[in-house]
Design a protein around this motif. Structure first.
Motif, PDB file in Angstrom:
ATOM      1  N   LYS A   1       0.816  -1.216   0.000  1.00 39.84           N
ATOM      2  CA  LYS A   1       0.000   0.000   0.000  1.00 39.84           C
ATOM      3  C   LYS A   1       0.846   1.261   0.000  1.00 39.84           C
ATOM      4  O   LYS A   1       1.843   1.355   0.702  1.00 39.84           O
ATOM      5  CB  LYS A   1      -0.931   0.002   1.217  1.00 39.84           C
ATOM      6  N   LYS A   2       0.409   2.235  -0.803  1.00 41.00           N
ATOM      7  CA  LYS A   2       1.153   3.476  -0.995  1.00 41.00           C
ATOM      8  C   LYS A   2       1.373   4.225   0.323  1.00 41.00           C
ATOM      9  O   LYS A   2       2.464   4.733   0.583  1.00 41.00           O
ATOM     10  CB  LYS A   2       0.398   4.353  -1.983  1.00 41.00           C
ATOM     11  N   GLU A   3       0.342   4.289   1.172  1.00 39.27           N
ATOM     12  CA  GLU A   3       0.451   5.029   2.436  1.00 39.27           C
ATOM     13  C   GLU A   3       1.558   4.460   3.316  1.00 39.27           C
ATOM     14  O   GLU A   3       2.316   5.204   3.941  1.00 39.27           O
ATOM     15  CB  GLU A   3      -0.877   5.007   3.206  1.00 39.27           C
ATOM     16  N   TRP A   4       1.655   3.115   3.343  1.00 38.88           N
ATOM     17  CA  TRP A   4       2.683   2.476   4.168  1.00 38.88           C
ATOM     18  C   TRP A   4       4.077   2.742   3.611  1.00 38.88           C
ATOM     19  O   TRP A   4       5.010   2.994   4.360  1.00 38.88           O
ATOM     20  CB  TRP A   4       2.420   0.973   4.274  1.00 38.88           C
ATOM     21  N   MET A   5       4.201   2.702   2.299  1.00 40.49           N
ATOM     22  CA  MET A   5       5.512   2.958   1.691  1.00 40.49           C
ATOM     23  C   MET A   5       5.954   4.399   1.916  1.00 40.49           C
ATOM     24  O   MET A   5       7.113   4.662   2.256  1.00 40.49           O
ATOM     25  CB  MET A   5       5.478   2.630   0.197  1.00 40.49           C
ATOM     26  N   VAL A   6       5.021   5.345   1.750  1.00 36.13           N
ATOM     27  CA  VAL A   6       5.338   6.753   2.004  1.00 36.13           C
ATOM     28  C   VAL A   6       5.708   6.943   3.469  1.00 36.13           C
ATOM     29  O   VAL A   6       6.699   7.603   3.803  1.00 36.13           O
ATOM     30  CB  VAL A   6       4.145   7.671   1.627  1.00 36.13           C
ATOM     31  N   GLY A   7       4.903   6.348   4.363  1.00 36.85           N
ATOM     32  CA  GLY A   7       5.144   6.483   5.799  1.00 36.85           C
ATOM     33  C   GLY A   7       6.511   5.963   6.218  1.00 36.85           C
ATOM     34  O   GLY A   7       7.240   6.622   6.966  1.00 36.85           O
ATOM     35  N   ILE A   8       6.868   4.787   5.714  1.00 33.53           N
ATOM     36  CA  ILE A   8       8.161   4.192   6.070  1.00 33.53           C
ATOM     37  C   ILE A   8       9.320   5.012   5.497  1.00 33.53           C
ATOM     38  O   ILE A   8      10.295   5.305   6.200  1.00 33.53           O
ATOM     39  CB  ILE A   8       8.230   2.727   5.603  1.00 33.53           C
TER      40      ILE A   8
ATOM     41  N   ALA B   1      -1.532   9.366   5.043  1.00 31.35           N
ATOM     42  CA  ALA B   1      -0.079   9.125   4.972  1.00 31.35           C
ATOM     43  C   ALA B   1       0.657   9.881   6.080  1.00 31.35           C
ATOM     44  O   ALA B   1       1.576   9.344   6.706  1.00 31.35           O
ATOM     45  CB  ALA B   1       0.452   9.542   3.605  1.00 31.35           C
ATOM     46  N   CYS B   2       0.231  11.113   6.346  1.00 28.16           N
ATOM     47  CA  CYS B   2       0.879  11.931   7.374  1.00 28.16           C
ATOM     48  C   CYS B   2       0.642  11.335   8.762  1.00 28.16           C
ATOM     49  O   CYS B   2       1.565  11.261   9.579  1.00 28.16           O
ATOM     50  CB  CYS B   2       0.320  13.351   7.293  1.00 28.16           C
ATOM     51  N   ALA B   3      -0.592  10.904   9.041  1.00 32.71           N
ATOM     52  CA  ALA B   3      -0.914  10.304  10.340  1.00 32.71           C
ATOM     53  C   ALA B   3      -0.166   8.991  10.535  1.00 32.71           C
ATOM     54  O   ALA B   3       0.350   8.710  11.623  1.00 32.71           O
ATOM     55  CB  ALA B   3      -2.424  10.085  10.451  1.00 32.71           C
ATOM     56  N   LEU B   4      -0.092   8.196   9.478  1.00 32.50           N
ATOM     57  CA  LEU B   4       0.627   6.926   9.563  1.00 32.50           C
ATOM     58  C   LEU B   4       2.121   7.154   9.796  1.00 32.50           C
ATOM     59  O   LEU B   4       2.742   6.459  10.616  1.00 32.50           O
ATOM     60  CB  LEU B   4       0.405   6.115   8.284  1.00 32.50           C
ATOM     61  N   THR B   5       2.692   8.137   9.118  1.00 34.46           N
ATOM     62  CA  THR B   5       4.102   8.468   9.316  1.00 34.46           C
ATOM     63  C   THR B   5       4.355   8.915  10.754  1.00 34.46           C
ATOM     64  O   THR B   5       5.337   8.497  11.373  1.00 34.46           O
ATOM     65  CB  THR B   5       4.536   9.580   8.335  1.00 34.46           C
TER      66      THR B   5
ATOM     67  N   ALA C   1       2.565   8.143  13.392  1.00 34.24           N
ATOM     68  CA  ALA C   1       2.395   6.987  14.280  1.00 34.24           C
ATOM     69  C   ALA C   1       3.626   6.085  14.250  1.00 34.24           C
ATOM     70  O   ALA C   1       4.095   5.618  15.296  1.00 34.24           O
ATOM     71  CB  ALA C   1       1.147   6.202  13.877  1.00 34.24           C
ATOM     72  N   LEU C   2       4.163   5.835  13.048  1.00 33.23           N
ATOM     73  CA  LEU C   2       5.388   5.030  12.932  1.00 33.23           C
ATOM     74  C   LEU C   2       6.556   5.700  13.647  1.00 33.23           C
ATOM     75  O   LEU C   2       7.352   5.041  14.319  1.00 33.23           O
ATOM     76  CB  LEU C   2       5.738   4.806  11.458  1.00 33.23           C
ATOM     77  N   LEU C   3       6.632   7.006  13.516  1.00 36.51           N
ATOM     78  CA  LEU C   3       7.699   7.769  14.156  1.00 36.51           C
ATOM     79  C   LEU C   3       7.582   7.736  15.677  1.00 36.51           C
ATOM     80  O   LEU C   3       8.578   7.572  16.382  1.00 36.51           O
ATOM     81  CB  LEU C   3       7.651   9.206  13.662  1.00 36.51           C
ATOM     82  N   LEU C   4       6.359   7.875  16.191  1.00 35.80           N
ATOM     83  CA  LEU C   4       6.146   7.805  17.640  1.00 35.80           C
ATOM     84  C   LEU C   4       6.474   6.407  18.163  1.00 35.80           C
ATOM     85  O   LEU C   4       7.047   6.258  19.240  1.00 35.80           O
ATOM     86  CB  LEU C   4       4.704   8.197  17.980  1.00 35.80           C
ATOM     87  N   GLY C   5       6.105   5.379  17.385  1.00 31.25           N
ATOM     88  CA  GLY C   5       6.455   4.009  17.765  1.00 31.25           C
ATOM     89  C   GLY C   5       7.959   3.805  17.813  1.00 31.25           C
ATOM     90  O   GLY C   5       8.488   3.185  18.745  1.00 31.25           O
ATOM     91  N   TRP C   6       8.671   4.343  16.822  1.00 32.55           N
ATOM     92  CA  TRP C   6      10.130   4.244  16.789  1.00 32.55           C
ATOM     93  C   TRP C   6      10.753   4.977  17.972  1.00 32.55           C
ATOM     94  O   TRP C   6      11.722   4.505  18.566  1.00 32.55           O
ATOM     95  CB  TRP C   6      10.666   4.804  15.472  1.00 32.55           C
ATOM     96  N   SER C   7      10.201   6.126  18.332  1.00 34.66           N
ATOM     97  CA  SER C   7      10.714   6.889  19.472  1.00 34.66           C
ATOM     98  C   SER C   7      10.532   6.120  20.774  1.00 34.66           C
ATOM     99  O   SER C   7      11.403   6.154  21.647  1.00 34.66           O
ATOM    100  CB  SER C   7      10.006   8.244  19.567  1.00 34.66           C
ATOM    101  N   CYS C   8       9.405   5.409  20.911  1.00 39.70           N
ATOM    102  CA  CYS C   8       9.184   4.564  22.097  1.00 39.70           C
ATOM    103  C   CYS C   8      10.223   3.443  22.159  1.00 39.70           C
ATOM    104  O   CYS C   8      10.759   3.144  23.236  1.00 39.70           O
ATOM    105  CB  CYS C   8       7.779   3.970  22.074  1.00 39.70           C
ATOM    106  N   ILE C   9      10.522   2.835  21.012  1.00 41.96           N
ATOM    107  CA  ILE C   9      11.542   1.780  20.961  1.00 41.96           C
ATOM    108  C   ILE C   9      12.899   2.343  21.371  1.00 41.96           C
ATOM    109  O   ILE C   9      13.652   1.713  22.120  1.00 41.96           O
ATOM    110  CB  ILE C   9      11.607   1.147  19.548  1.00 41.96           C
ATOM    111  N   GLU C  10      13.238   3.561  20.891  1.00 41.28           N
ATOM    112  CA  GLU C  10      14.503   4.207  21.268  1.00 41.28           C
ATOM    113  C   GLU C  10      14.579   4.444  22.777  1.00 41.28           C
ATOM    114  O   GLU C  10      15.620   4.219  23.401  1.00 41.28           O
ATOM    115  CB  GLU C  10      14.651   5.541  20.534  1.00 41.28           C
ATOM    116  N   LYS C  11      13.461   4.896  23.378  1.00 43.34           N
ATOM    117  CA  LYS C  11      13.447   5.150  24.823  1.00 43.34           C
ATOM    118  C   LYS C  11      13.617   3.859  25.609  1.00 43.34           C
ATOM    119  O   LYS C  11      14.354   3.814  26.593  1.00 43.34           O
ATOM    120  CB  LYS C  11      12.153   5.847  25.225  1.00 43.34           C
TER     121      LYS C  11
END
Length: 198
Positions: A103-110, A162-166, A168-178
């Motif tokens: 899906k395009k939204e997931w590819m853009v988000g990643i 796409a913006c919301a998904l990006t 959300a992915l970014l917030l998830g990554w930040s939680c993993i970093e913490k």
């Protein structure tokens, strides 16, 4: 996807986040306004513009304008890089759609999320360059399409998804970093205690 992610973040900010957080009220108000304005659009010149996308861009510019001059220049460069990546992705989608694996939204988000992680260290900075960069990319993409008489709505629901998904992915990554930094500190403390005992 936009509504689901936005409401989830709003619920977290309103009911779960600590009440003494200085950004809490501003973030909840801004997010609620984005949700309310998401279905309103207006014509401007040859374009159709969604108000929530424009509102997000204004918020980003306002937040960036309070920084030091060097930081503003750096944010501008980063958001320009994100804009070019966003437009390039959409142009590739038109001219060579076969390379879209899922899906395009997931590819853009990643792609955009990974790019923001490379460019900026803080969550706030990453979100600012993502939102400002993608919205600037929307405007540039709409301008390119208008040269060929293709209609395109700037900041449409596809963009908001796409913006919301990006985000959300970014917030998830930040939680993993913490979590990673917490465990690293925890194991370092245990290692030091073992060395003292031995």
């Amino acid at each position: 996807m936009f509504y689901w992610i936005s409401w989830s973040i709003w619920v977290y900010l309103t009911f779960i986040l600590k009440k003494d957080n200085s950004y809490r009220r501003r973030l909840t108000t801004a997010l609620l306004l984005v949700i309310i304005l998401s279905n309103i659009h207006f014509p401007f010149w040859r374009f159709e513009i969604n108000i929530s996308g424009l509102f997000l861009l204004i918020i980003c510019y306002t937040a960036i304008s309070g920084e030091k001059r060097k930081t503003i220049i750096y944010f501008y460069i980063c958001s320009f890089i994100v804009s070019i990546a966003y437009v390039t992705f959409h142009l590739f989608e038109i001219f060579d759609p076969i390379w879209l694996i899922f899906k395009k939204e997931w590819m853009v988000g990643i792609c955009i999320g990974y790019l923001s992680i490379l460019l900026e260290k803080t969550v706030r900075g990453r979100l600012l360059i993502i939102i400002s960069g993608t919205m600037q990319g929307e405007i540039l993409y709409a301008y390119i399409l208008s040269r060929y008489e293709f209609p395109y709505q700037i900041g449409s629901f596809a963009y908001l998804d796409a913006c919301a998904l990006t985000a959300a992915l970014l917030l998830g990554w930040s939680c993993i970093e913490k979590f990673a930094s917490f465990f690293e500190n925890y194991f370092n403390i245990i290692e030091k205690e073992k060395q003292k005992l031995s």
